[in-house]
Design a protein around this motif. Structure first.
Motif, short mmCIF file in Angstrom:
data_model
loop_
_atom_site.label_atom_id
_atom_site.label_comp_id
_atom_site.label_asym_id
_atom_site.label_seq_id
_atom_site.Cartn_x
_atom_site.Cartn_y
_atom_site.Cartn_z
N VAL A 46 42.08 52.97 36.81
CA VAL A 46 41.72 51.72 37.46
C VAL A 46 41.37 51.93 38.93
O VAL A 46 40.37 51.42 39.42
N ASP A 47 42.18 52.70 39.63
CA ASP A 47 41.94 52.92 41.07
C ASP A 47 40.62 53.62 41.34
O ASP A 47 39.95 53.33 42.32
N LYS A 51 43.24 51.19 30.57
CA LYS A 51 42.17 51.87 31.30
C LYS A 51 40.81 51.24 30.98
O LYS A 51 40.58 50.80 29.86
N PRO A 52 39.92 51.24 31.96
CA PRO A 52 38.56 50.77 31.69
C PRO A 52 37.74 51.84 30.97
O PRO A 52 37.85 53.02 31.26
N LYS A 112 46.06 47.79 35.57
CA LYS A 112 46.86 48.90 36.06
C LYS A 112 48.33 48.70 35.72
O LYS A 112 49.00 49.61 35.23
N TRP A 140 41.75 41.31 37.56
CA TRP A 140 41.66 42.15 36.37
C TRP A 140 42.21 43.55 36.59
O TRP A 140 43.05 44.02 35.83
N LEU A 141 41.68 44.22 37.59
CA LEU A 141 42.07 45.61 37.77
C LEU A 141 43.56 45.78 38.09
O LEU A 141 44.21 46.64 37.49
N PHE A 189 37.33 40.20 39.11
CA PHE A 189 37.58 41.48 38.45
C PHE A 189 38.38 42.42 39.37
O PHE A 189 39.36 43.03 38.94
N LEU A 190 37.95 42.53 40.62
CA LEU A 190 38.62 43.42 41.57
C LEU A 190 40.01 42.93 41.96
O LEU A 190 40.94 43.73 42.08
N LEU A 195 37.88 53.35 39.51
CA LEU A 195 36.83 52.34 39.33
C LEU A 195 36.78 51.41 40.53
O LEU A 195 35.71 51.10 41.04
N ARG A 196 37.94 50.94 40.97
CA ARG A 196 37.99 50.03 42.13
C ARG A 196 37.33 50.69 43.35
O ARG A 196 36.50 50.08 44.03
#
Length: 124
Positions: A110-111, A95-96, A90, A85-86, A81-82, A113-114
């Motif tokens: 995204v950033d 957007k999540p 991006k 996905w992210l 995911f990191l 959340l990361r």
């Protein structure tokens, strides 16, 4: 998780559910989405594409209704995911949407959340 905990979590405001998502995702090293021949998506009021994510399968399946009827919970390894996905989301401008319920969710960059997930993982 028992029914009491489940009901207590889903009744919380979106920001509290977001914090719960970050902690549980780091604990179990997985993210849950909804899948049915493709991943579930939604749109915000401005037409931006969102992908809903949940801290576990039970929460995901509970909210697999309406436009997500027939979707099933599917896990995504947190490292994948990191790393995949992210960055992909991006670059695609997606957007999540974290822990959506029938009323709301936390939609963020995204950033952001990361950074939250990585900060939580550093505690382990």
């Amino acid at each position: 998780m028992n029914l009491r905990e489940f009901e207590a979590v889903i009744s919380q405001p979106a920001v509290i559910r977001y914090e719960y998502f970050i902690k549980k995702t780091a604990d179990y090293e997985e993210v849950w989405g909804l899948y049915n021949v493709g991943w579930a998506t939604a749109q915000d009021d401005m037409g931006n594409t969102l992908i809903p994510f949940f801290p576990n399968a039970k929460f995901a399946e509970t909210f697999a209704k309406k436009e997500w009827e027939g979707f099933r919970a599917k896990s995504i390894d947190l490292v994948h995911f990191l790393e995949k996905w992210l960055p992909g989301m991006k670059s695609d401008g997606i957007k999540p949407s974290i822990f959506p319920t029938n009323t709301d969710s936390v939609v963020l960059e995204v950033d952001t959340l990361r950074e939250a997930l990585e900060a939580e993982l550093e505690k382990y």
